[in-house]
Design a protein around this motif. Structure first.
Motif, PDB file in Angstrom:
ATOM      1  N   GLU A   1      42.230  34.300  38.518  1.00 28.04           N
ATOM      2  CA  GLU A   1      42.038  35.292  39.573  1.00 28.04           C
ATOM      3  C   GLU A   1      41.956  36.706  39.014  1.00 28.04           C
ATOM      4  O   GLU A   1      41.176  37.529  39.498  1.00 28.04           O
ATOM      5  CB  GLU A   1      43.165  35.208  40.607  1.00 28.04           C
ATOM      6  CG  GLU A   1      43.327  33.834  41.240  1.00 28.04           C
ATOM      7  CD  GLU A   1      44.356  32.986  40.514  1.00 28.04           C
ATOM      8  OE1 GLU A   1      44.374  33.006  39.267  1.00 28.04           O
ATOM      9  OE2 GLU A   1      45.149  32.301  41.181  1.00 28.04           O
ATOM     10  N   ALA A   2      42.766  36.994  37.998  1.00 25.75           N
ATOM     11  CA  ALA A   2      42.756  38.328  37.398  1.00 25.75           C
ATOM     12  C   ALA A   2      41.578  38.491  36.451  1.00 25.75           C
ATOM     13  O   ALA A   2      40.875  39.500  36.482  1.00 25.75           O
ATOM     14  CB  ALA A   2      44.071  38.587  36.658  1.00 25.75           C
TER      15      ALA A   2
ATOM     16  N   ALA B   1      38.263  39.026  38.139  1.00 24.01           N
ATOM     17  CA  ALA B   1      38.278  40.051  39.193  1.00 24.01           C
ATOM     18  C   ALA B   1      36.950  40.790  39.264  1.00 24.01           C
ATOM     19  O   ALA B   1      36.394  41.010  40.349  1.00 24.01           O
ATOM     20  CB  ALA B   1      39.430  41.039  38.948  1.00 24.01           C
TER      21      ALA B   1
ATOM     22  N   VAL C   1      37.728  34.016  45.697  1.00 24.34           N
ATOM     23  CA  VAL C   1      38.990  33.889  44.970  1.00 24.34           C
ATOM     24  C   VAL C   1      39.599  32.512  45.184  1.00 24.34           C
ATOM     25  O   VAL C   1      40.071  31.860  44.234  1.00 24.34           O
ATOM     26  CB  VAL C   1      39.970  34.997  45.407  1.00 24.34           C
ATOM     27  CG1 VAL C   1      41.379  34.707  44.880  1.00 24.34           C
ATOM     28  CG2 VAL C   1      39.506  36.354  44.909  1.00 24.34           C
TER      29      VAL C   1
ATOM     30  N   CYS D   1      42.429  41.388  48.674  1.00 20.33           N
ATOM     31  CA  CYS D   1      41.015  41.500  49.058  1.00 20.33           C
ATOM     32  C   CYS D   1      40.796  42.603  50.083  1.00 20.33           C
ATOM     33  O   CYS D   1      39.797  43.334  50.011  1.00 20.33           O
ATOM     34  CB  CYS D   1      40.509  40.161  49.597  1.00 20.33           C
ATOM     35  SG  CYS D   1      40.488  38.832  48.366  1.00 20.33           S
TER      36      CYS D   1
ATOM     37  N   MET E   1      41.626  45.652  41.003  1.00 21.51           N
ATOM     38  CA  MET E   1      41.917  44.289  41.446  1.00 21.51           C
ATOM     39  C   MET E   1      42.671  43.517  40.371  1.00 21.51           C
ATOM     40  O   MET E   1      43.597  42.749  40.681  1.00 21.51           O
ATOM     41  CB  MET E   1      40.615  43.574  41.797  1.00 21.51           C
ATOM     42  CG  MET E   1      40.828  42.162  42.322  1.00 21.51           C
ATOM     43  SD  MET E   1      39.295  41.384  42.888  1.00 21.51           S
ATOM     44  CE  MET E   1      39.894  39.726  43.242  1.00 21.51           C
ATOM     45  N   TYR E   2      42.293  43.716  39.112  1.00 21.80           N
ATOM     46  CA  TYR E   2      43.008  43.064  38.016  1.00 21.80           C
ATOM     47  C   TYR E   2      44.485  43.453  38.039  1.00 21.80           C
ATOM     48  O   TYR E   2      45.380  42.599  37.937  1.00 21.80           O
ATOM     49  CB  TYR E   2      42.379  43.449  36.688  1.00 21.80           C
ATOM     50  CG  TYR E   2      43.119  42.921  35.481  1.00 21.80           C
ATOM     51  CD1 TYR E   2      42.873  41.635  35.001  1.00 21.80           C
ATOM     52  CD2 TYR E   2      44.063  43.701  34.819  1.00 21.80           C
ATOM     53  CE1 TYR E   2      43.555  41.146  33.895  1.00 21.80           C
ATOM     54  CE2 TYR E   2      44.749  43.210  33.717  1.00 21.80           C
ATOM     55  CZ  TYR E   2      44.487  41.940  33.264  1.00 21.80           C
ATOM     56  OH  TYR E   2      45.177  41.459  32.177  1.00 21.80           O
TER      57      TYR E   2
ATOM     58  N   VAL F   1      46.313  41.854  41.119  1.00 18.66           N
ATOM     59  CA  VAL F   1      46.583  40.430  40.955  1.00 18.66           C
ATOM     60  C   VAL F   1      47.743  40.211  39.987  1.00 18.66           C
ATOM     61  O   VAL F   1      48.642  39.403  40.238  1.00 18.66           O
ATOM     62  CB  VAL F   1      45.319  39.693  40.460  1.00 18.66           C
ATOM     63  CG1 VAL F   1      45.657  38.260  40.057  1.00 18.66           C
ATOM     64  CG2 VAL F   1      44.253  39.688  41.542  1.00 18.66           C
TER      65      VAL F   1
END
Length: 312
Positions: free
Chosen positions: A183-184, A187, A232, A264, A286-287, A290
């Motif tokens: 997820e990270a 991103a 995601v 999100c 976002m990174y 997360v």
């Protein structure tokens, strides 16, 4: 972006470029070998070709890029459309191509994608140098091709849009030192390749309610958030399949759907309100968000909020 001349491709210039590239690669390889005590070229070859997964990814990339090259070459030969929507579709097709190239590769073998990003950035720098220097024929043809996909934001001598897209996708992968946090690491790929594309096309086609002091629309932001949540969750589901444990990437603890939705939504609002280049701002923020959710560190949360406020 206008070239200084439009001569044909020169054999002399082509040979000079090949020699210069070879010399540069040789010097760089020698320096790395001296510092690390290992042959970097041998390490790269073994890392990429030493596993069946790596070889499959290379074949997949070759087939996909062959098809994409044929399609873009055809687009370059078609008359230029004055439609803003068509220009957006052409530009965002590169974002979709990024998802197809990078997401499956990371799920299969993250190490190969690490190496691929580095090589791609070097190729981009060399290609843009050739274009800017207007070497006989090559610079002219590249400028003519890129003009089909640029807009008013690509002003100046150097075209940076493709650099921002590549770096925005690559930096989270490079930063993912803890290894295995899909997820990270993805991103940038998901935020730019999926969410930003949906937001741009939906906002341009259906958007009517604009955010204050910006041209971006609420409908576009809704599409950004919805598509990012789906992307995601799909990656969280897919990371359990075809995972290359031989690459040394271990699973990291995840987080629930609520946490994913919060991230999100925050990225959607940031994308709508920021005046900065969202191809760089969104992936990095976002990174960090997360990673903060995974480690549940209050100080990290405060840092993310402060950074996002400064970038907005």
């Amino acid at each position: 972006m206008a070239p200084r001349h439009s001569q044909g491709v020169s054999v002399k210039d082509t040979v000079w470029m090949c020699v210069a590239a070879g010399a540069g690669a040789g010097v760089t390889t020698s320096i790395i070998a001296f510092v690390s005590g290992a042959n970097p070229m041998r390490w790269i070859v073994l890392a990429v070709l030493g596993s069946q997964t790596g070889r499959i990814v290379l074949i997949y990339w070759f087939m996909l890029m062959t098809c994409a090259t044929a399609i873009y070459a055809w687009c370059a030969q078609t008359p230029t459309s004055s439609s803003k929507l068509m220009l957006h579709i052409k530009r965002k097709s590169y974002h979709i191509l990024a998802v197809l190239l990078f997401a499956p590769a990371y799920i299969a073998t993250p190490l190969v994608l690490h190496i691929g990003f580095t090589i791609a950035l070097c190729v981009f720098v060399c290609a843009e140098s050739v274009r800017v220097l207007c070497l006989n024929g090559w610079g002219t043809q590249m400028t003519h091709f890129m003009r089909r996909f640029t807009d008013a934001r690509d002003v100046g001598l150097v075209v940076t849009a493709h650099f921002y897209l590549l770096v925005g996708c690559a930096v989270p992968v490079w930063l993912d030192n803890t290894r295995g946090c899909v997820e990270a690491a993805l991103a940038g790929v998901l935020a730019l390749g999926v969410a930003d594309t949906c937001a741009s096309l939906v906002g341009l086609r259906f958007g009517s309610i604009k955010w204050p002091a910006t041209v971006k629309t609420v409908e576009g932001t809704g599409a950004f958030i919805a598509s990012l949540v789906v992307a995601v969750e799909c990656m969280r589901w897919a990371k359990g399949f075809g995972y290359d444990t031989a690459s040394g990437y271990d699973e990291m603890p995840g987080y629930g759907l609520v946490g994913s939705f919060v991230v999100c939504v925050a990225m959607g609002v940031l994308e709508a309100l920021t005046d900065q280049n969202d191809n760089l701002v969104i992936p990095l923020t976002m990174y960090a968000a997360v990673k903060t959710l995974i480690h549940s560190d209050t100080i990290s949360w405060v840092s993310v909020v402060v950074v996002a406020a400064m970038l907005a």
